[in-house]
Enzyme design. Structure first.
Site, short mmCIF file in Angstrom:
data_model
loop_
_atom_site.label_atom_id
_atom_site.label_comp_id
_atom_site.label_asym_id
_atom_site.label_seq_id
_atom_site.Cartn_x
_atom_site.Cartn_y
_atom_site.Cartn_z
N ASP A 105 -3.49 19.28 32.09
CA ASP A 105 -2.15 17.85 32.71
C ASP A 105 -1.01 18.90 32.60
O ASP A 105 -0.65 20.58 32.76
CB ASP A 105 -1.78 17.37 31.82
CG ASP A 105 -0.99 16.04 32.46
OD1 ASP A 105 -0.40 15.84 32.38
OD2 ASP A 105 -1.37 14.93 30.97
N ASP B 280 -1.24 7.32 36.41
CA ASP B 280 -1.26 7.01 35.01
C ASP B 280 -1.39 5.61 35.34
O ASP B 280 -1.46 4.72 34.26
CB ASP B 280 0.17 7.84 34.47
CG ASP B 280 0.12 9.03 33.47
OD1 ASP B 280 -1.12 9.26 33.15
OD2 ASP B 280 0.85 9.72 33.12
C1 DGJ Z 1 -0.36 12.58 30.91
C2 DGJ Z 1 -1.38 11.78 31.83
O1 DGJ Z 1 -1.21 11.68 32.80
C3 DGJ Z 1 -2.32 11.12 30.84
O2 DGJ Z 1 -3.27 10.75 31.55
C4 DGJ Z 1 -2.46 11.60 29.79
O3 DGJ Z 1 -3.28 12.68 29.17
C5 DGJ Z 1 -0.66 12.44 28.96
N1 DGJ Z 1 -0.16 12.80 29.98
C6 DGJ Z 1 -1.12 13.27 27.25
O4 DGJ Z 1 -0.26 13.54 27.46
#
Ligand code: DGJ
Length: 740
Positions: free
Chosen positions: A479, A549
């Site tokens: 991430d 997301d």
């Molecule tokens: C952003 C990501 O896109 C999410 O899927 C998740 O992993 C969160 N960060 C966790 O902090």
């Protein structure tokens, strides 16, 4: 496929069955662009393609020759200020302050295959016959600098990949302030500029605007390729559709600050430029040093956007992505993020995994919150040690329990970040990116580590590699949740601070490279707050990426449709999440959530224990469906049929297996209609002579389905018979077609 050189006219013709690209050494020994488009016959001389007409107020190169002005002549890698006034492909600031350069032809070489790019991701060949590479060796005599321009022509596809490499062979310190990967001069401007823009949770929405005199561009200045714009643009004719017409796709294999720009000049010609964003870029080139640009890939199509996308899909799936997972159907996963956020214990995770295992899921992914003092967003990033309060048996212990369930185990990292409240920050406060004596801005309560520093990359590598050795980890979600502000590196001198953004990305690539080399069986999924760094650069290391997301099925229609313009279905991370959805609070049927996520890598982002038995049964069917068809979905030929950007209520797409015996059609309706029109969707890519059984019932020939269409009218659209399926808001279907 052939790259020919016609010495008498000093002309190069890169030609395969579908495209021609023609370059000429001009009278001033610079390179001119003569043609890029559908394949045309070869000939010794293409000089008649050069248009040179004197126009008042143009400057000209040679005394007495008013016609030879770079204002008019289409070029390959232009510089500014020697009769051309458009934005250049390169700019070099010299010790005396001059920015004027003159790179002229010295020699060229043609080789089989495609050489790798040093320290950068790029497309590749496996066999030499797959491509040929033409390299021009140019030189600016005054500053003793060499410039190599690389052009790779792929044999079996309408693809040209380009990059440039500068080497300072003189004895002066130079500053490279513009070094684009490609510049393409086109003879007219009758194009639409298509780009994929948005924001967090609204990534890659398709935008179309007509080219006009002046400059249109998309870019990133954030340190990542970004949610806001993608390093991919299309020039298409106004009449071009998904199914017909001319289009050129331009894609940059890069994950940092980029620029994609179209400049239309006074005479209606177009210059498309793509590469590292020159904004704040300043690379010092000392004597003996080289600078290699990232690669840009051009795909030409005369058959519309679907054909262009299919070329990108195949190229990026087979000759950009690499490694063990490249050709393998992807595991169906469950990720705990939306199920628990930071609120979990080891037992809770195991119970989520157990339920998923019972329903057929193959991989359990532990997301954020497993390390250091990470109970929320404000602490722990950088401390990649299991939090023993939550995970008393460590990552290795949890991985063992998941393994004992018969599932694979995956783990989340955010390797480029640090929280102020972390042991890593306390030990190395200078490892974050920030400008001395200035406030360090926050982003998600965290700071960005300075990946231009080798010791930072080494330290994170050591932690990640140790964990990968200690525990049974089959998958990593990588991430990246903030942009770079106050860009400055404590380890770079003043005259190299303009290198930081690019050096940062080189550090990210290096870490990816070391981990994927040392742990070749681990599946990497890239992520940056969803799709904030969904680009070809990362596809080289991580064959799939979390697309957004926003996990709402209806929002995902646009996101996945836009993403599919360049990126293969096997790369698009897509999950079923809980309803009401956590981003838009929308309630959608579990069938529709799966019917959208099926056209991606597929997984779940919820706690299956919380579903009803009826829903669990549907989940079991969805997983079985994905197991049955993921090979076709992820590796078949994908067609977009109805655009959610053009049609406010419907979207449709389909995949067809290579042998054309199996096809799946995803059909999505946003709001229900009362007594609405009849609907049909014309399908693509089928065998016209084959009879297809649709959903195990009726039989239709391929030519019927492609010309008359598949009937998609539903029960609520004018039919009230109990024989018809009743539809609802946010409805969808996947039609399964088998050749009989
Ligand atoms: C952003 C990501 O896109 C999410 O899927 C998740 O992993 C969160 N960060 C966790 O902090």
């Amino acid at each position: 496929m052939q790259i020919s050189y016609h010495a008498s006219s000093r002309t190069f013709h890169l030609q395969n069955d579908s495209i021609s690209y023609i370059i000429k050494i001009l009278p001033n020994d610079q390179l001119g662009q003569l043609y890029f488009g559908k394949a045309i016959r070869d000939r010794e001389n293409f000089d008649h393609l050069i248009e040179m007409h004197y126009r008042p107020m143009t400057a000209y190169v040679f005394e007495g020759n008013k016609e030879f002005s770079l204002d008019h002549i289409k070029q390959e890698y232009p510089s500014y200020g020697t009769t051309d006034f458009k934005h250049p492909a390169l700019e070099i600031v010299q010790p005396n302050g001059s920015r004027i350069t003159n790179f002229t032809y010295v020699s060229h070489s043609i080789s089989a295959g495609k050489p790798a790019l040093k320290d950068l991701p790029a497309t590749y060949t496996e066999e030499e016959h797959e491509a040929q590479t033409l390299t021009f060796h140019l030189r600016d005599e005054l500053i003793g600098t060499e410039l190599d321009l690389h052009y790779t022509l792929f044999a079996a596809a309408p693809v040209i990949a380009r990059s440039a490499c500068f080497t300072n062979k003189g004895n002066l310190d130079l500053h490279l302030t513009t070094a684009m990967s490609l510049s393409l001069d086109l003879p007219d401007s009758n194009y639409e500029f298509v780009h994929f823009s948005g924001a967090w949770s609204r990534e890659r929405h398709q935008k179309v605007r007509r080219l006009e005199a002046g400059i249109q561009s998309v870019e990133s200045t954030r340190g990542t390729s970004s949610h806001n714009h993608n390093p991919f643009v299309i020039l298409k004719r106004p009449e071009t559709t998904e199914f017909s017409g001319e289009a050129i796709g331009f894609s940059l294999v890069y994950s940092g600050n980029f620029l994609a720009q179209a400049e239309v000049d006074t005479w209606g010609t177009t210059r498309l430029t793509m590469g590292i964003n020159p904004f704040q870029f300043d690379w010092k080139l000392e004597p003996g040093e080289s600078f290699q640009t990232p690669e840009a890939v051009m795909v030409y199509s005369t058959d519309g956007l679907n054909a262009m996308s299919q070329t990108f899909h195949k190229l990026y799936q087979k000759r950009l992505a690499r490694g063990y997972w490249r050709d393998r159907p992807r595991p169906i996963l469950i990720n705990n993020w939306e199920a628990t956020y930071f609120d979990f214990t080891e037992d809770k995770l195991v119970s989520i995994a157990q339920a998923a295992k019972n329903d057929g899921v193959e991989l359990f992914v532990l997301d954020d919150g497993w390390f250091g003092a990470r109970c929320g967003e404000c602490a722990g990033l950088g401390d990649w040690f299991a939090n023993k309060d939550r995970l008393p048996n460590g990552i290795a212990g949890l991985a063992e329990r998941i393994d004992a369930l018969g599932m694979k185990f995956g783990l989340w990292f955010e390797p480029e970040m640090v929280n102020k409240d972390s042991d890593l920050f306390r030990a190395h406060p200078d490892w974050r990116i920030c400008t001395p004596s200035r406030r360090a801005s926050h982003g998600r309560n965290q700071f960005v580590l300075d990946y231009s520093r080798q010791e930072v990359v080494d330290a994170i590598y050591d932690r990640m590699a140790t964990l990968l050795r200690e525990a049974k980890i089959s998958y990593i979600k990588w991430d990246m949740n903030r942009c770079i502000t106050e860009a400055f590196s404590a380890s770079l001198p003043a005259d190299r601070q303009g290198e930081l953004f690019h050096r940062y990305i080189l550090g990210v690539y290096q870490l990816y490279d070391r981990l994927t080399t040392d742990f070749p069986h681990v599946l990497f999924e890239s992520c940056a707050s969803g799709g904030g760094r969904f680009d070809p650069g990362l596809l080289y290391y991580a064959p799939q990426g979390w697309a957004s997301d926003d996990s709402d099925a209806i929002e995902r229609l646009k996101i996945q449709y836009g993403t599919s313009m360049c990126y293969p279905i096997s790369s698009i991370g897509a999950h079923v999440s809980v309803s009401p959805n956590h981003q838009v609070y929308r309630t959608t049927p579990i069938e529709t959530r799966a019917n959208v996520a099926h056209f991606g890598t597929f997984g779940y982002e919820l706690d299956l224990n919380k579903l009803t038995e009826e829903e669990r049964e549907k989940v079991r069917q969805q997983i079985q469906f994905m197991k049955d068809y993921r090979e076709v979905i992820q590796f078949g030929t994908f067609y977009r049929l109805i655009s959610p950007f053009e049609n406010t209520n419907f979207a449709a797409w389909m995949v067809v297996s290579e042998d054309k015996k199996t096809a799946l059609v995803g059909y999505y309706k946003i709001l229900n209609e009362v007594n609405g029109p009849y609907h049909r969707v014309k399908l693509c890519g089928l065998d016209p002579d084959a009879a297809y059984c649709v959903d195990g019932t009726s039989s239709h020939y391929g030519d019927e389905l492609m010309n008359l269409g598949l009937i998609t009218t539903d029960g609520a659209a004018g039919e009230q018979s109990p024989n018809y399926r009743k539809s609802i808001d946010f409805d969808s279907r996947i039609f399964v077609l088998h050749a009989e």
